[in-house]
Design a protein around this motif. Structure first.
Motif, short mmCIF file in Angstrom:
data_model
loop_
_atom_site.label_atom_id
_atom_site.label_comp_id
_atom_site.label_asym_id
_atom_site.label_seq_id
_atom_site.Cartn_x
_atom_site.Cartn_y
_atom_site.Cartn_z
N ASP A 17 39.97 48.71 44.81
CA ASP A 17 39.56 47.40 44.32
C ASP A 17 39.72 47.29 42.81
O ASP A 17 40.22 46.29 42.29
N VAL A 20 43.52 47.19 42.05
CA VAL A 20 44.10 45.90 42.42
C VAL A 20 43.74 44.86 41.35
O VAL A 20 44.60 44.10 40.90
N ARG A 24 46.68 43.11 39.23
CA ARG A 24 46.80 41.68 39.50
C ARG A 24 46.29 40.84 38.33
O ARG A 24 47.00 39.98 37.81
N LEU A 31 50.34 40.27 43.85
CA LEU A 31 49.84 41.02 45.00
C LEU A 31 50.49 40.48 46.26
O LEU A 31 50.38 39.29 46.56
N VAL A 34 47.09 43.50 51.00
CA VAL A 34 46.22 44.66 51.13
C VAL A 34 46.15 44.98 52.61
O VAL A 34 46.02 44.06 53.43
N ALA A 41 47.43 48.84 48.90
CA ALA A 41 47.77 47.51 48.41
C ALA A 41 49.20 47.55 47.93
O ALA A 41 49.67 48.56 47.40
N PHE A 43 52.32 45.41 45.75
CA PHE A 43 52.64 44.41 44.74
C PHE A 43 54.14 44.23 44.64
O PHE A 43 54.89 45.18 44.82
#
Length: 122
Positions: A17, A20, A24, A31, A34, A41, A43
């Motif tokens: 988290d 990300v 992001r 992104l 997930v 995750a 990208f």
């Protein structure tokens, strides 16, 4: 067998988290998705997909240096500083040739992976 262009790069992270949010919200990367129920995750990063994952086996944790080309290094440096990003150095010339001057600066992500921002100034 001939190897093709790089399609995906994996970066081991400790807190998905947090990472990300950094990639992001701070770096401004797109992104893609997930994986529900999995610490993964993905990208979009130009033609390469960036895969952030929390490895189950600590032996698979790696440190990486990744390089991103930007169109205006000074503006990106100022934007990230305003968001509280601490840089390891200031933008500086690392190479000169007939194509121009290659400028670079380094920062770290939340897990200590080095990130280089580069710009070729002609």
């Amino acid at each position: 067998m001939a190897l093709g262009p790089v399609a995906q790069i994996h970066i081991s992270v400790t807190d998905l988290d947090r990472s990300v949010a950094f990639y992001r919200d701070v770096l401004g990367m797109s992104l893609q998705f997930v994986v529900p129920g999995q610490p993964m995750a993905f990208f979009a990063s130009g033609d390469v997909r960036l895969y952030l994952g929390v490895p189950e086996n600590p032996e698979f944790r790696t440190r990486t240096v990744h390089y991103y080309s930007v169109t205006d290094l000074d503006a990106e440096y100022a934007r990230l500083q305003a968001l509280g990003v601490e840089f390891l150095d200031e933008p500086h010339v690392v190479h000169r040739d007939d194509s121009g001057d290659l400028w670079m600066t380094f920062l770290e992500d939340p897990d200590g992976h080095k990130i280089a921002l580069t710009q070729l100034k002609k």
